[in-house]
Design an enzyme around this catalytic site. Structure first.
Site, PDB file in Angstrom:
ATOM      1  NE  ARG A   1       1.689  -2.811  -6.299  1.00 14.09           N
ATOM      2  CZ  ARG A   1       1.555  -1.889  -5.337  1.00 14.09           C
ATOM      3  NH1 ARG A   1       1.837  -2.198  -4.083  1.00 14.09           N
ATOM      4  NH2 ARG A   1       1.111  -0.681  -5.611  1.00 14.09           N
TER       5      ARG A   1
ATOM      6  CG  HIS B   1      -1.929  -3.877  -0.408  1.00 17.31           C
ATOM      7  ND1 HIS B   1      -1.671  -4.217  -1.717  1.00 17.31           N
ATOM      8  CD2 HIS B   1      -1.334  -2.678  -0.233  1.00 17.31           C
ATOM      9  CE1 HIS B   1      -0.955  -3.262  -2.295  1.00 17.31           C
ATOM     10  NE2 HIS B   1      -0.742  -2.309  -1.408  1.00 17.31           N
TER      11      HIS B   1
HETATM   12  P1  NDP Z   1      10.798   3.782  -5.417  1.00 17.22           P
HETATM   13  O1  NDP Z   1      10.476   3.883  -6.861  1.00 17.22           O
HETATM   14  O2  NDP Z   1      11.171   5.004  -4.676  1.00 17.22           O
HETATM   15  O3  NDP Z   1      12.002   2.731  -5.206  1.00 17.22           O
HETATM   16  C1  NDP Z   1      12.072   1.528  -5.880  1.00 17.22           C
HETATM   17  C2  NDP Z   1      13.373   0.833  -5.494  1.00 17.22           C
HETATM   18  O4  NDP Z   1      13.409  -0.457  -6.117  1.00 17.22           O
HETATM   19  C3  NDP Z   1      14.615   1.582  -5.986  1.00 17.22           C
HETATM   20  O5  NDP Z   1      15.643   1.495  -5.042  1.00 17.22           O
HETATM   21  C4  NDP Z   1      14.988   0.815  -7.241  1.00 17.22           C
HETATM   22  O6  NDP Z   1      16.356   0.848  -7.583  1.00 17.22           O
HETATM   23  C5  NDP Z   1      14.613  -0.588  -6.845  1.00 17.22           C
HETATM   24  N1  NDP Z   1      14.394  -1.415  -8.036  1.00 17.22           N
HETATM   25  C6  NDP Z   1      13.459  -1.306  -8.982  1.00 17.22           C
HETATM   26  N2  NDP Z   1      13.616  -2.242  -9.924  1.00 17.22           N
HETATM   27  C7  NDP Z   1      14.682  -2.964  -9.550  1.00 17.22           C
HETATM   28  C8  NDP Z   1      15.351  -4.063 -10.116  1.00 17.22           C
HETATM   29  N3  NDP Z   1      14.942  -4.630 -11.256  1.00 17.22           N
HETATM   30  N4  NDP Z   1      16.419  -4.554  -9.471  1.00 17.22           N
HETATM   31  C9  NDP Z   1      16.850  -3.978  -8.320  1.00 17.22           C
HETATM   32  N5  NDP Z   1      16.269  -2.924  -7.733  1.00 17.22           N
HETATM   33  C10 NDP Z   1      15.185  -2.422  -8.347  1.00 17.22           C
HETATM   34  O7  NDP Z   1       9.556   3.054  -4.754  1.00 17.22           O
HETATM   35  P2  NDP Z   1       9.050   3.163  -3.238  1.00 17.22           P
HETATM   36  O8  NDP Z   1      10.168   2.880  -2.336  1.00 17.22           O
HETATM   37  O9  NDP Z   1       8.285   4.413  -3.017  1.00 17.22           O
HETATM   38  O10 NDP Z   1       7.969   1.978  -3.205  1.00 17.22           O
HETATM   39  C11 NDP Z   1       8.331   0.647  -3.510  1.00 17.22           C
HETATM   40  C12 NDP Z   1       7.078  -0.180  -3.750  1.00 17.22           C
HETATM   41  O11 NDP Z   1       6.387  -0.414  -2.521  1.00 17.22           O
HETATM   42  C13 NDP Z   1       6.005   0.474  -4.622  1.00 17.22           C
HETATM   43  O12 NDP Z   1       6.332   0.371  -5.999  1.00 17.22           O
HETATM   44  C14 NDP Z   1       4.778  -0.334  -4.269  1.00 17.22           C
HETATM   45  O13 NDP Z   1       4.696  -1.458  -5.126  1.00 17.22           O
HETATM   46  C15 NDP Z   1       5.051  -0.802  -2.847  1.00 17.22           C
HETATM   47  N6  NDP Z   1       4.132  -0.206  -1.873  1.00 17.22           N
HETATM   48  C16 NDP Z   1       3.414  -1.048  -1.068  1.00 17.22           C
HETATM   49  C17 NDP Z   1       2.561  -0.532  -0.119  1.00 17.22           C
HETATM   50  C18 NDP Z   1       1.850  -1.412   0.823  1.00 17.22           C
HETATM   51  O14 NDP Z   1       1.010  -0.928   1.598  1.00 17.22           O
HETATM   52  N7  NDP Z   1       2.148  -2.705   0.854  1.00 17.22           N
HETATM   53  C19 NDP Z   1       2.371   0.917   0.031  1.00 17.22           C
HETATM   54  C20 NDP Z   1       3.192   1.693  -0.846  1.00 17.22           C
HETATM   55  C21 NDP Z   1       4.032   1.142  -1.764  1.00 17.22           C
HETATM   56  P3  NDP Z   1      17.096   2.226  -7.945  1.00 17.22           P
HETATM   57  O15 NDP Z   1      17.215   2.946  -6.606  1.00 17.22           O
HETATM   58  O16 NDP Z   1      18.386   1.809  -8.483  1.00 17.22           O
HETATM   59  O17 NDP Z   1      16.197   2.946  -8.897  1.00 17.22           O
HETATM   60  C1  OXD Z   2       0.556   1.052  -2.901  1.00 14.13           C
HETATM   61  C2  OXD Z   2      -0.050   2.068  -2.058  1.00 14.13           C
HETATM   62  O1  OXD Z   2       1.203   1.410  -3.899  1.00 14.13           O
HETATM   63  O2  OXD Z   2      -0.976   1.693  -1.336  1.00 14.13           O
HETATM   64  O3  OXD Z   2       0.428  -0.122  -2.580  1.00 14.13           O
HETATM   65  O4  OXD Z   2       0.376   3.214  -2.078  1.00 14.13           O
END
Ligand code: NDP
Ligand code: OXD
Length: 320
Positions: free
Chosen positions: A235, A283
């Site tokens: 993000r 994005h």
């Molecule tokens: P998940 O919820 O599966 O994973 C999030 C990861 O981030 C976990 O490993 C979590 O740790 C870690 N995390 C969260 N907060 C912290 C913190 N404060 N410090 C350290 N680690 C942290 O999410 P996804 O992998 O499915 O997706 C990640 C992000 O990708 C989404 O939230 C979205 O914003 C973005 N995204 C972007 C897209 C794009 O097209 N650019 C498309 C889809 C998603 P832990 O494992 O310990 O819980």
């Molecule tokens: C996001 C998506 O979370 O496109 O960015 O899924």
């Protein structure tokens, strides 16, 4: 006519794709498509589920009988931050094709930087035939992935297949075969090992602005790429864009690939568009497929109806 209560849908996808996907989805229950102006004033009190991206804040007052809210994307910050939300489960979108696409973007960008993609594109434009010397191999480069959730865990495995040395960082300790992982307490150790840093974190109170000058200056400067490289597809709110631009200008960072921005769409006058060491994608790293989204929602509703728990429910305390 079905006895089932409706699903209300309020999504950001192109109208035609929503309309086309609805032709073959939710066959056994009514759908209220809020993108259709005919439904603007429709009574929503009978809606049982909502599928939303950035819905009208009034939706949750109008739809007072909801059992669960489905996010139209993998991220949920847009839902959690913008509204007074009812105390209902919020379900993230988790889907194989979305995960594959994200890993493709991450591997693509890492390879692009490894293989001097920016320099060779410039040489082609200028009709210059020059082989850049000392091409490192993937094994000489350490890629550090911040966020080892659904997307990060898949990306680290695929980067490993390409031969990169891969390390990962997440809030809680993780165990992933053949990948060295670090938890939140040892961020500096992790950063000091990374030549390419990949951001795949959700946007939460803890991760807002995490990618700043202090963090970039802790990345390894002695690696074989000649300076640290930053990729962000999590993000944009997690990056301090002014500091990022300064770091890309003064050499703290060698280059960046950015799919997400503090404000989207990226402003036409942002320096990021024209910086020679920056790759911008809109994005688009892992676009959601609306048909896949509806299949996922149908599968989760089927679980609820057969008494099983919902999957991928957001933890409201951590914000992801
Ligand atoms: P998940 O919820 O599966 O994973 C999030 C990861 O981030 C976990 O490993 C979590 O740790 C870690 N995390 C969260 N907060 C912290 C913190 N404060 N410090 C350290 N680690 C942290 O999410 P996804 O992998 O499915 O997706 C990640 C992000 O990708 C989404 O939230 C979205 O914003 C973005 N995204 C972007 C897209 C794009 O097209 N650019 C498309 C889809 C998603 P832990 O494992 O310990 O819980
Ligand atoms: C996001 C998506 O979370 O496109 O960015 O899924």
């Amino acid at each position: 006519m079905s006895e089932k209560r409706p699903v209300a849908i309020d999504l950001r996808f192109a109208r035609e794709s929503v309309v086309a996907a609805l032709r073959t989805s939710f066959k056994d229950r009514p759908v209220i498509d809020l993108g259709d102006p005919a439904n603007a004033d429709r009574d929503l009190s009978d809606a049982e589920f909502a599928v939303v991206w950035k819905p009208d804040p009034a939706l949750f007052e109008r739809a007072s009988g909801l059992r669960a809210i489905f996010s139209g994307g993998a991220g949920v910050d847009h839902i959690l931050s913008a509204y007074e939300l009812p105390d209902l489960p919020i379900v993230r979108f988790v889907d194989r094709s979305l995960t594959d696409r994200m890993s493709e973007w991450v591997v693509w960008q890492c390879l692009h930087h490894l293989r001097n993609g920016i320099a060779y594109a410039g040489q082609q434009r200028d009709r210059v035939w020059h082989e850049i010397a000392d091409q490192p191999e993937a094994r000489d480069v350490t890629v550090g992935v911040m966020g080892l959730g659904v997307l990060g865990a898949d990306s680290v495995r695929k980067l490993k297949v390409m031969g990169f040395d891969v390390i990962g960082w997440s809030r809680r300790a993780k165990s992933i075969d053949d990948i060295e992982t670090f938890d939140a307490a040892v961020l500096d150790t992790f950063l000091g090992r990374a030549d390419i840093l990949v951001g795949l974190l959700p946007l939460t109170e803890e991760t807002r602005g995490i990618y700043d000058r202090t963090l970039f200056s802790k990345l390894r400067r002695t690696g074989s790429l000649g300076g640290p490289i930053f990729l962000n597809a999590g993000r944009g709110g997690s990056q301090k864009e002014t500091e990022l631009i300064e770091c890309l200008t003064d050499g703290t960072l060698k280059a960046a690939s950015l799919d997400v921005f503090e404000k989207e769409p990226l402003a036409g006058d942002s320096p990021l568009w024209s910086m020679p060491n920056v790759i911008v994608t809109p994005h688009a790293a892992a676009a959601s497929d609306v048909r896949a989204l509806f299949r996922h929602v149908e599968a989760q509703i089927a679980r609820v109806e057969s008494g099983e728990p919902l999957e991928h429910v957001v933890d409201r305390a951590t914000g992801y």
